[in-house]
Scaffold this motif. Structure first.
Motif, PDB file in Angstrom:
ATOM      1  N   GLY A 114       1.928 103.103  58.166  1.00 21.27           N
ATOM      2  CA  GLY A 114       3.127 103.606  58.409  1.00 21.27           C
ATOM      3  C   GLY A 114       3.595 103.762  56.924  1.00 21.27           C
ATOM      4  O   GLY A 114       3.036 103.945  55.707  1.00 21.27           O
ATOM      5  N   GLN A 115       4.956 104.269  56.881  1.00 26.90           N
ATOM      6  CA  GLN A 115       5.586 104.688  55.752  1.00 26.90           C
ATOM      7  C   GLN A 115       6.879 103.781  55.451  1.00 26.90           C
ATOM      8  O   GLN A 115       7.648 103.511  56.566  1.00 26.90           O
ATOM      9  CB  GLN A 115       5.900 106.155  55.461  1.00 26.90           C
ATOM     10  N   VAL A 116       7.194 103.271  54.205  1.00 27.44           N
ATOM     11  CA  VAL A 116       8.385 102.354  54.065  1.00 27.44           C
ATOM     12  C   VAL A 116       9.511 103.279  54.389  1.00 27.44           C
ATOM     13  O   VAL A 116       9.940 104.455  53.745  1.00 27.44           O
ATOM     14  CB  VAL A 116       8.266 101.918  52.706  1.00 27.44           C
ATOM     15  N   ALA A 117      10.793 103.024  55.316  1.00 28.60           N
ATOM     16  CA  ALA A 117      11.612 103.822  55.634  1.00 28.60           C
ATOM     17  C   ALA A 117      12.775 103.024  54.849  1.00 28.60           C
ATOM     18  O   ALA A 117      13.937 104.005  54.530  1.00 28.60           O
ATOM     19  CB  ALA A 117      11.793 103.574  56.960  1.00 28.60           C
ATOM     20  N   ALA A 118      13.156 101.771  54.683  1.00 31.02           N
ATOM     21  CA  ALA A 118      14.049 101.075  54.111  1.00 31.02           C
ATOM     22  C   ALA A 118      13.617  99.873  53.331  1.00 31.02           C
ATOM     23  O   ALA A 118      12.719  98.997  53.922  1.00 31.02           O
ATOM     24  CB  ALA A 118      15.240 101.147  54.871  1.00 31.02           C
ATOM     25  N   ILE A 119      14.257  99.478  52.184  1.00 34.58           N
ATOM     26  CA  ILE A 119      14.263  98.367  51.717  1.00 34.58           C
ATOM     27  C   ILE A 119      15.869  97.995  51.096  1.00 34.58           C
ATOM     28  O   ILE A 119      16.235  98.913  50.511  1.00 34.58           O
ATOM     29  CB  ILE A 119      13.494  98.212  50.316  1.00 34.58           C
ATOM     30  N   ILE A 122      15.592  92.848  53.589  1.00 34.16           N
ATOM     31  CA  ILE A 122      14.952  93.563  54.658  1.00 34.16           C
ATOM     32  C   ILE A 122      14.100  94.646  54.392  1.00 34.16           C
ATOM     33  O   ILE A 122      14.625  95.585  53.581  1.00 34.16           O
ATOM     34  CB  ILE A 122      16.284  94.125  55.445  1.00 34.16           C
ATOM     35  N   LEU A 123      13.240  94.901  55.034  1.00 33.80           N
ATOM     36  CA  LEU A 123      12.107  95.824  54.990  1.00 33.80           C
ATOM     37  C   LEU A 123      11.801  96.485  56.110  1.00 33.80           C
ATOM     38  O   LEU A 123      11.403  95.809  57.131  1.00 33.80           O
ATOM     39  CB  LEU A 123      10.642  95.371  54.155  1.00 33.80           C
ATOM     40  N   VAL A 124      11.832  97.741  56.288  1.00 37.01           N
ATOM     41  CA  VAL A 124      11.516  98.601  57.409  1.00 37.01           C
ATOM     42  C   VAL A 124      10.511  99.496  57.404  1.00 37.01           C
ATOM     43  O   VAL A 124      10.377 100.128  56.254  1.00 37.01           O
ATOM     44  CB  VAL A 124      12.941  99.236  57.949  1.00 37.01           C
ATOM     45  N   ILE A 125       9.460  99.698  58.178  1.00 35.46           N
ATOM     46  CA  ILE A 125       8.381 100.518  58.061  1.00 35.46           C
ATOM     47  C   ILE A 125       8.277 101.361  59.215  1.00 35.46           C
ATOM     48  O   ILE A 125       8.666 100.913  60.531  1.00 35.46           O
ATOM     49  CB  ILE A 125       6.934  99.733  57.841  1.00 35.46           C
ATOM     50  N   ARG A 126       8.160 102.775  58.932  1.00 38.53           N
ATOM     51  CA  ARG A 126       8.334 103.826  60.033  1.00 38.53           C
ATOM     52  C   ARG A 126       6.756 104.014  60.395  1.00 38.53           C
ATOM     53  O   ARG A 126       5.997 104.232  59.577  1.00 38.53           O
ATOM     54  CB  ARG A 126       9.081 105.031  59.740  1.00 38.53           C
ATOM     55  N   HIS A 127       6.626 104.031  61.833  1.00 38.82           N
ATOM     56  CA  HIS A 127       4.929 104.357  62.417  1.00 38.82           C
ATOM     57  C   HIS A 127       4.970 105.521  63.222  1.00 38.82           C
ATOM     58  O   HIS A 127       6.317 105.923  63.678  1.00 38.82           O
ATOM     59  CB  HIS A 127       4.488 103.246  63.149  1.00 38.82           C
ATOM     60  N   ASN A 149       9.888  88.956  46.802  1.00 43.50           N
ATOM     61  CA  ASN A 149       8.696  89.692  46.070  1.00 43.50           C
ATOM     62  C   ASN A 149       8.101  90.709  46.645  1.00 43.50           C
ATOM     63  O   ASN A 149       6.712  91.074  46.922  1.00 43.50           O
ATOM     64  CB  ASN A 149       7.635  88.650  45.740  1.00 43.50           C
ATOM     65  N   ILE A 150       9.021  91.798  47.182  1.00 46.96           N
ATOM     66  CA  ILE A 150       8.559  93.054  47.557  1.00 46.96           C
ATOM     67  C   ILE A 150       7.541  93.614  46.891  1.00 46.96           C
ATOM     68  O   ILE A 150       7.966  94.138  45.812  1.00 46.96           O
ATOM     69  CB  ILE A 150       9.753  93.737  48.586  1.00 46.96           C
ATOM     70  N   SER A 151       6.495  94.273  47.410  1.00 49.27           N
ATOM     71  CA  SER A 151       5.362  94.937  46.245  1.00 49.27           C
ATOM     72  C   SER A 151       5.403  96.266  46.754  1.00 49.27           C
ATOM     73  O   SER A 151       4.562  97.002  46.290  1.00 49.27           O
ATOM     74  CB  SER A 151       4.104  93.978  46.493  1.00 49.27           C
ATOM     75  N   VAL A 152       6.067  96.787  47.733  1.00 52.91           N
ATOM     76  CA  VAL A 152       6.197  98.161  47.981  1.00 52.91           C
ATOM     77  C   VAL A 152       7.430  98.771  47.871  1.00 52.91           C
ATOM     78  O   VAL A 152       8.509  98.248  47.563  1.00 52.91           O
ATOM     79  CB  VAL A 152       5.663  98.636  49.609  1.00 52.91           C
ATOM     80  N   ALA A 153       7.636 100.232  47.529  1.00 56.84           N
ATOM     81  CA  ALA A 153       8.920 100.983  47.404  1.00 56.84           C
ATOM     82  C   ALA A 153       9.061 101.848  48.557  1.00 56.84           C
ATOM     83  O   ALA A 153       8.249 102.189  49.489  1.00 56.84           O
ATOM     84  CB  ALA A 153       8.965 101.700  46.064  1.00 56.84           C
ATOM     85  N   LYS A 154      10.478 102.228  48.781  1.00 57.79           N
ATOM     86  CA  LYS A 154      10.672 103.291  49.688  1.00 57.79           C
ATOM     87  C   LYS A 154       9.934 104.551  49.606  1.00 57.79           C
ATOM     88  O   LYS A 154       9.929 105.145  48.493  1.00 57.79           O
ATOM     89  CB  LYS A 154      12.365 103.469  49.863  1.00 57.79           C
ATOM     90  N   GLY A 155       9.380 105.032  50.948  1.00 58.00           N
ATOM     91  CA  GLY A 155       8.607 106.096  50.669  1.00 58.00           C
ATOM     92  C   GLY A 155       7.174 105.849  50.759  1.00 58.00           C
ATOM     93  O   GLY A 155       6.355 106.864  50.918  1.00 58.00           O
ATOM     94  N   ALA A 186       3.587 104.821  51.171  1.00 59.80           N
ATOM     95  CA  ALA A 186       2.648 104.753  52.521  1.00 59.80           C
ATOM     96  C   ALA A 186       1.595 103.548  52.280  1.00 59.80           C
ATOM     97  O   ALA A 186       1.154 103.064  51.536  1.00 59.80           O
ATOM     98  CB  ALA A 186       1.440 105.975  52.467  1.00 59.80           C
ATOM     99  N   VAL A 187       1.948 102.848  53.541  1.00 61.09           N
ATOM    100  CA  VAL A 187       1.018 101.405  53.758  1.00 61.09           C
ATOM    101  C   VAL A 187       0.003 101.383  54.903  1.00 61.09           C
ATOM    102  O   VAL A 187       0.217 102.190  55.846  1.00 61.09           O
ATOM    103  CB  VAL A 187       2.119 100.257  53.647  1.00 61.09           C
TER     104      VAL A 187
END
Length: 394
Positions: free
Chosen positions: A318-323, A332-337, A350-356, A358-359
């Protein structure tokens, strides 16, 4: 002459009685207060009276209601325009010119005063549930949703005020000659709801230049499908269902003969997570012991115990929608699918992704944070509604 006078009075009484009967007959519909629909055959407000309207949103402690394109202030008991202006932080003279009143004029409790420019947005500091303007119900506030997930993931969740939402109402400025009745007709809302939203007095008094909020209609009046039946013509006989649709030819099988429904997967507290099946919609974000199961409204996800520093992975692509993080510093980390699905991950570090970003499913996104007990709170949401994650993990 006396006879003619008596005849005239008698005729007037008969005419008045007939008018009253006509008005009483009209009372089978919601009452049209200005009577124009009855007296001159024009359209009436019956449809508006049947339409359901939403309640006016609650203001913050200052009296401010904030929408995306404008703000209004709601007067409190004993307010003058000057005291209201002082409370919201605007010059009284500017507020008076904008609303067509004097600075010393008393205001009714609940009266709406339009703000000529924006003041500080309502926030928890001013008694509001969240910070910012009221949004439409269709707008998914990812940050608010995720913050609520934090509260529900704690063993003893705290009570949080529910954020207000609603469509932005039309803001109407009263022009010379307009009345509450003409304005309610213009927007097809009932006079009563217009009065309630704007705290009008019992005479529905308006002033030129006054701003009104037009009530938001939540359910339109259902159209009348049948015309009124003339007296003495009798009621129509309803058509039986079998006349338009024949009865089924086959008899349904007895209940005992139907196969039992397959039980939904349920998380068992204390059991170890296992690698998800290859055909499962999602994979576990971390391997460990399930320490808290899903319970809608109390824990809208599952809690998986794991050692501090354990890698947390995306349950699905999906895509990271919010951190974001809450006031206690919990990430809090939210991924949109696809298909309007969201996954929420809390108590991570230690979050390794950024908003927007693709994961991919199984990709490392964070580490288990140092909490007692160390765990990952994981939610699956279909839009706003939480669903049991186990239905996607097995």
């Amino acid at each position: 002459m006396a006879h003619l006078s008596r005849s005239f009075r008698s005729g007037l009484q008969v005419g008045t009685s007939l008018s009253l009967l006509a008005l009483l007959a009209a009372c089978s519909e919601p009452l049209d207060l200005d009577m124009r629909g009855v007296l001159n055959g024009g359209f009436n407000t019956a449809d508006a009276a049947r339409a359901a309207t939403a309640p006016r949103p609650d203001p913050d402690n200052r009296g401010v209601i904030s929408y995306p394109t404008y703000q209004v202030a709601v007067a409190q008991r004993g307010d003058t325009l000057a005291t209201l202006a002082s409370r919201v932080g605007l010059p009284a003279s500017e507020l008076a010119r904008y609303n067509g009143v004097q600075t010393g004029d008393p205001l009714r409790a609940g009266e709406i005063i339009a703000l000529p420019r924006r003041v500080a947005e309502p926030s928890p500091a001013t008694g509001a549930a969240t910070t910012g303007p009221i949004g439409a119900p269709s707008d998914i506030d990812i940050t608010t949703l995720a913050s609520d997930a934090i509260e529900r993931s704690t063993p003893t969740p705290t009570q949080r005020a529910t954020p207000q939402d609603g469509n932005e109402p039309i803001r109407h400025q009263v022009k010379r000659g307009e009345t509450a009745f003409t304005i309610s007709r213009l927007y097809n809302v009932s006079v009563r709801s217009l009065a309630e939203w704007n705290s009008l007095d019992s005479n529905f008094t308006l002033r030129e230049g006054q701003y009104l909020l037009i009530p938001v209609v939540t359910q339109a009046a259902a159209p009348r499908e049948d015309a009124p039946i003339a007296p003495g013509s009798g009621s129509p006989t309803p058509e039986p269902p079998s006349a338009s649709q024949p009865l089924p030819e086959e008899t349904p099988a007895p209940a005992a003969a139907t196969p039992a429904a397959t039980a939904k997967p349920v998380a068992n507290v204390g059991t170890q997570t296992a690698a998800s099946a290859s055909n499962a919609a999602m994979s576990y974000p971390v391997q460990g012991s399930i320490i808290r199961e899903y319970a809608k409204g109390r824990n809208d996800g599952i809690d998986i115990g794991a050692s501090v520093g354990t890698t947390v992975t995306a349950a699905a692509s999906g895509q990271v929608a919010a951190i974001t993080r809450n006031t206690d510093g919990i990430n809090i980390l939210v991924i949109r699918h696809p298909d309007n699905l969201l996954t929420v991950y809390t108590h991570v570090d230690n979050i390794s992704v950024a908003k927007g970003d693709a994961v991919s499913r199984g990709q490392s996104i964070a580490k288990v944070a140092d909490f007692e007990p160390a765990r990952v709170h994981f939610e699956v949401r279909k839009g706003f509604d939480s669903v049991d994650p186990m239905g996607y993990l097995r």
